[in-house]
Design an enzyme around this catalytic site. Structure first.
Site, PDB file in Angstrom:
ATOM      1  N   GLU A   3       3.309  -3.608  -7.091  1.00 52.88           N
ATOM      2  CA  GLU A   3       2.551  -3.606  -5.846  1.00 52.88           C
ATOM      3  C   GLU A   3       2.314  -5.029  -5.339  1.00 52.88           C
ATOM      4  O   GLU A   3       2.453  -5.295  -4.152  1.00 52.88           O
ATOM      5  CB  GLU A   3       1.211  -2.876  -6.061  1.00 52.88           C
ATOM      6  CG  GLU A   3       0.321  -2.808  -4.841  1.00 52.88           C
ATOM      7  CD  GLU A   3       0.919  -1.979  -3.713  1.00 52.88           C
ATOM      8  OE1 GLU A   3       1.928  -1.307  -3.931  1.00 52.88           O
ATOM      9  OE2 GLU A   3       0.357  -2.051  -2.595  1.00 52.88           O
ATOM     10  N   ASP A   4       1.954  -5.938  -6.218  1.00 57.97           N
ATOM     11  CA  ASP A   4       1.464  -7.243  -5.764  1.00 57.97           C
ATOM     12  C   ASP A   4       2.428  -8.398  -5.951  1.00 57.97           C
ATOM     13  O   ASP A   4       2.175  -9.493  -5.460  1.00 57.97           O
ATOM     14  CB  ASP A   4       0.162  -7.601  -6.509  1.00 57.97           C
ATOM     15  CG  ASP A   4      -0.982  -6.678  -6.129  1.00 57.97           C
ATOM     16  OD1 ASP A   4      -0.859  -6.014  -5.092  1.00 57.97           O
ATOM     17  OD2 ASP A   4      -1.974  -6.631  -6.871  1.00 57.97           O
TER      18      ASP A   4
END
Ligand code: MN
Length: 727
Positions: free
Chosen positions: A80-81
Site C-alpha cells: 500500500e505505502d
C-alpha cells in the site's frame, strides 16, 4: 519516541517462546526489507514507520500465529505505502506471506466507514468475504489495534471516523472471532474518543473507588484461594473490574448511574481440568449466596465463537454481587485469543490440517445460540459464495447476488439508473455491462438521457430478481406493440408445435372461453404479457390446450361429415382431376396446395373454396381446417381425394427439433442428398435452452416417400423429433 531495536527485541523474545526451534532469520530479513521500504516514512508521532509494522507483528505473535502471519504483519503496509510489489514479496518471503499482505492491502483500500446502521452487517460480511484467509482478518485487526493505541496523534476528525469504524466493524469482528482481550481494548479506546465525557466519568469513578475496589477484590480472592488450597485444587484466581465500555453499555442499557450499577466486578478462576471447574463452582456456591438465574454453563454448551466457561453471579457478606468465571487454561486461551488460539494448539500439538477442519466443523455445529447462524454466516470466508458486496462511488455499500453485473448494480440503485444505463466503470475502468462484479469493487454507472432503455438480452445477463423484475416492468410499459408481436409469434409457434388451431381459426364461443380461462380480455393483451415476459407461451398454451382438444372432440362427435352438395341438387359423380387431386361435386376448378400444411399424396385431405383462387387443399389435421366446423363456413369446405394416376412431385415441409450443435445443418443436407430428395429450402433457427428448429422444404411423390425421408432424418444424432410443417 520508541526505538526500533526495543520492539524487535520484544518480538524476538515472544517468538522464541512460541517457536523455540524456529529459525528467525527470515523474519529478520522481512524486518530489514520493510525498514528499507518504509525508510522515507514517519509515523504521525515522528517515530520511524517501521515501529508500526513491528508493533502489529508483536500483537500477531502474542496471538500465537505462525511465521507466515508474522511476515504478513511485518510487511502489511509495504504494497500500500511503498514501491514493493506482490511478486517481489512472494519471491523473497513466499506466496502465502505475499497473499496475506495483498489481502490486508485490499481491506486497507476498502472503505468500511458508513453511518447507516443497516449497512453494518454488510460491512462486516464484506470484510470477511474480502479476506479469503482468516489470518488476513487477524492481521488487519492487529493493525487496527495498534493504530487505536496511537490514536492520540491523529486529527480529531480522523479519530472520530476511525473509532466509529472500530466500534462498528473491528470490535464486533474480534468478538465473533472470540478474541475478548482485543475486543475490550478496541472498545475502550474507541469510547475514549467517541464519548470522552462518558469515558472520563467512569474512569474518575473507578479511580475514586480504587482502594475500596481493590480491598474488596483482594478479600474475595483470598476467600476463594483459601478454600481451593484446603481442598487441594490447583488454580489461579484473578479479580478485575469489567472493562470500561461494558460498564458504559450497561449504564446506557439499564438507564442506571454508576452508583446503582453493581455488576462491575468479575473474578476468574483458571484450573487444570474440567472436573475441577465444576468442583470450584460448588465451592463458590458454598462460600457465597447465589444470585438466581445467573448461572450459565458454557462448558457443556460453548458459545458459537468457541467460548467456554462456567459463569455464576454471587453475593458476598458486603452485599455486593460479583461474577465468577471458571475455566481451564485451554478455555482461557480460547477466550483470550479466540480463533487465533487455534494456531497455538496446532503448533503445540503438531496437528495437521485436520484440526483446521475440525475447528470449522465444530463452529458450524454450535448453533444453539440465537445469533449463532448470524455468526456462522459472517465467518464463512470461503463459503460466502452467494453474495457480493460492492461500493457506489460515494462509498455506499450494495449487496448483490454473486455473479451480479453492472446491470444488477444499476437497478439496485434505482430503476431510472438501470433504464438509462449505457455503460459502466469498475474501479474507474470501463467494463462491459455483463462484467462479473467482485467484492470491494467501486462501481459507477454511465447513464444517458438518450439511452434506448434495457435490451431483452439483459434479462439473461442479470442475476438479481430485482433487476429482472424492473426490466420486465419497463418492457411491459414502454414496448406494448413490440411485446404484442413478440408474444404473438411465440404463442403461435407453441400452438403450432402442439398442432392446435390458431385463434383466428377458432369460433367466437371457443375464443371467449379460452380468453376467460387465460384471464385476459383480448388476445393482444395476452400476447403483450408473453412479450414482456410476464407469462410464457408454453404456460399460456398449456392452460388452454385441454379445452381446445375437448372442443374439437365434441364438434367431431356432434357433426356429420361435411357435405357441400347444394340443396335439392342431385349428387353428381363428376370428378375433376387436376394436379392429382379429385374434387368431388365440382366440375372444374383450380387446385392449389395450401402452404400451411403442404399435403402430399397419401395424406388425408380436405378442400376449401377460396375467393378467387379455386380450391385450396389442406391436410385434414391442419389446424387451419378448424373452420370446417363453423356452420357459417360449412359451404366452402369440399371433399377431395387423391387421384393416384399421376405421379408428380409435391412440395412439403418438415420441421426438426434438434439440440444445437455445429455441423447439424450439413448432416441434414447430406441425408437429403443421399435420399435423392430435391430440397427447396433448408434453414435452422436457434431456440431457447440450446435447442434449434430446422426447417426443410422439399419435394416428394407421396406420403410413403415422405415417411422414409423423415425416418432417415430422425436417425441423425441430436435430432429429437419432427413434425409436418405448417407454414
Ligand atoms: Mn498498518
Amino acid at each position: 519516541m520508541e526505538s526500533c531495536s526495543q520492539h524487535y527485541e520484544a518480538l524476538r523474545q515472544t517468538l522464541q517462546e512460541h517457536m523455540p526451534d524456529k529459525d528467525l532469520s527470515v523474519i529478520e530479513q522481512a524486518i530489514a526489507y520493510a525498514q528499507e521500504k518504509h525508510k522515507a516514512q514517519k509515523r504521525k508521532d515522528g517515530s520511524p514507520y517501521i515501529i508500526h509494522p513491528l508493533a502489529v507483528a508483536q500483537i500477531v505473535a502474542d496471538m500465537g500465529l505462525d511465521t507466515d502471519a508474522i511476515l504478513g504483519a511485518i510487511l502489511h503496509d509495504c504494497i500500500e505505502d511503498t514501491d514493493a510489489s506482490f511478486d517481489d514479496i512472494a519471491k523473497r518471503f513466499g506466496t502465502v506471506a505475499a497473499e496475506l499482505v495483498e489481502g490486508v492491502t485490499k481491506l486497507t483500500r476498502a472503505n468500511f466507514s458508513s453511518s447507516e446502521e443497516q449497512q453494518m452487517e454488510n460491512l462486516r460480511k464484506m470484510f470477511m468475504a474480502m479476506s479469503k484467509d482468516i489470518r488476513v482478518v487477524l492481521i488487519k485487526i492487529a493493525d487496527r489495534l495498534h493504530n487505536m493505541r496511537t490514536m492520540q496523534y491523529q486529527t480529531p476528525e480522523k479519530q472520530i471516523i476511525k473509532c466509529r469504524e472500530t466500534m462498528d466493524v473491528y470490535a464486533p469482528l474480534a468478538h465473533r472471532l472470540g478474541m475478548q482481550k482485543m475486543k475490550w481494548e478496541l472498545e475502550d479506546i474507541a469510547l475514549r474518543y467517541l464519548d470522552p465525557a462518558g469515558y472520563e466519568d467512569i474512569m474518575a469513578y473507578l479511580k475514586a473507588h480504587k482502594e475500596q475496589d481493590e480491598a474488596f477484590m483482594r478479600a474475595i480472592q483470598e476467600r476463594i484461594t483459601t478454600r481451593l488450597t484446603e481442598m487441594g485444587i490447583q488454580g489461579t484466581i484473578y479479580g478485575r473490574i469489567k472493562h470500561v465500555y461494558s460498564i458504559y453499555r450497561k449504564m446506557k442499557q439499564q438507564g442506571k448511574s454508576l452508583e446503582e450499577l453493581y455488576d462491575i466486578y468479575a473474578f476468574r478462576v483458571v484450573v487444570d481440568t474440567i472436573p475441577d471447574c465444576y468442583n470450584v463452582l460448588g465451592h463458590v456456591h458454598d462460600l457465597f449466596n447465589l444470585v438466581p438465574g445467573r448461572f450459565k454453563d458454557y462448558i457443556s454448551t460453548p458459545k458459537p465463537n468457541m467460548y467456554q466457561s462456567l459463569h455464576t453471579t454471587v453475593i458476598g457478606k458486603q452485599g455486593i454481587p460479583f461474577e465468577v468465571q471458571i475455566r481451564t487454561w485451554q478455555m482461557h486461551e480460547t477466550a483470550e485469543y479466540g480463533i487465533a488460539a487455534h494456531w497455538k494448539y496446532k503448533q503445540g500439538a503438531g496437528a495437521g490440517d485436520e484440526k483446521d477442519f475440525e475447528w470449522v466443523r465444530r463452529l458450524l455445529e454450535s448453533q444453539q445460540d440465537t445469533d449463532a447462524e448470524d455468526y456462522v454466516n459472517s465467518l464463512k470466508i470461503d463459503m460466502f459464495d452467494d453474495e457480493v458486496f460492492v461500493f457506489t462511488p460515494k462509498g455506499k455499500i450494495v449487496s448483490l447476488p454473486a455473479g451480479s453485473t453492472p446491470i444488477d448494480f444499476a437497478y439496485a440503485i434505482h430503476s431510472g439508473v438501470g433504464n438509462a444505463l449505457v455503460g459502466a466503470k469498475v474501479n474507474a475502468r470501463i467494463v462491459n455491462i455483463d462484467a462479473k462484479l467482485q467484492n470491494g469493487d467501486i462501481v459507477e454507472i454511465i447513464t444517458s438521457k438518450t439511452a434506448k432503455g434495457p435490451s431483452r438480452d439483459w434479462l439473461n445477463i442479470c442475476q438479481s430478481n430485482q433487476a429482472r423484475t424492473k426490466i420486465k416492468q419497463w418492457f411491459k410499459k414502454e414496448k406494448r406493440e413490440e411485446n404484442v408481436l413478440h408474444g404473438k409469434s411465440s404463442f403461435e409457434l407453441e400452438m403450432k408445435r402442439l398442432l392446435l388451431p390458431l385463434p383466428a381459426a377458432m369460433d367466437e364461443e371457443l375464443e371467449k372461453a379460452l380468453l376467460k380461462k387465460l384471464s385476459f380480455d383480448n388476445w393482444d393483451d395476452m400476447y403483450a404479457a408473453i412479450g414482456y415476459g410476464g407469462l410464457t407461451a408454453v404456460k399460456a398454451v398449456g392452460r388452454i390446450r385441454d379445452d381446445i382438444n375437448k372442443a374439437i372432440k365434441a364438434e367431431k362427435a356432434s357433426q356429420t361429415p361435411v357435405r357441400v352438395a347444394p340443396e335439392g341438387e342431385p349428387e353428381k359423380q363428376n370428378r375433376h382431376a387436376a394436379n392429382g387431386v379429385i374434387v368431388e361435386d365440382i366440375d372444374s376448378c383450380m387446385i392449389k396446395f395450401s402452404k400451411c400444411c403442404t399435403p402430399v399424396p397419401g395424406d388425408a385431405i380436405v378442400g376449401y373454396i377460396t375467393k378467387g383462387f379455386g380450391v385450396s387443399i389442406h391436410r385434414a389435421d391442419c389446424p387451419n381446417t378448424a373452420g370446417i366446423r363453423d356452420p357459417r363456413q360449412a359451404a366452402r369446405w369440399v371433399r377431395v381425394r387423391w387421384d393416384n394416376v399421376e405421379e408428380q412431385p409435391f412440395e412439403t415441409t418438415l420441421e426438426l427439433d434438434c439440440l444445437t450443435r455445429d455441423g447439424l445443418l450439413l448432416d441434414v443436407a447430406m441425408v437429403m442428398t443421399a435420399a435423392r430428395i430435391r430440397v427447396k429450402e433448408l434453414y435452422g433457427k436457434d431456440m431457447p435452452g440450446g435447442h434449434s428448429v430446422f426447417t426443410v422444404r422439399f419435394e416428394v411423390k407421396n406420403i410413403a416417400e415422405l415417411e422414409s425421408v423423415r425416418n432417415r432424418l430422425l436417425n441423425i444424432r441430436d435430432v429429437l423429433g419432427s413434425r409436418r410443417g405448417q407454414n
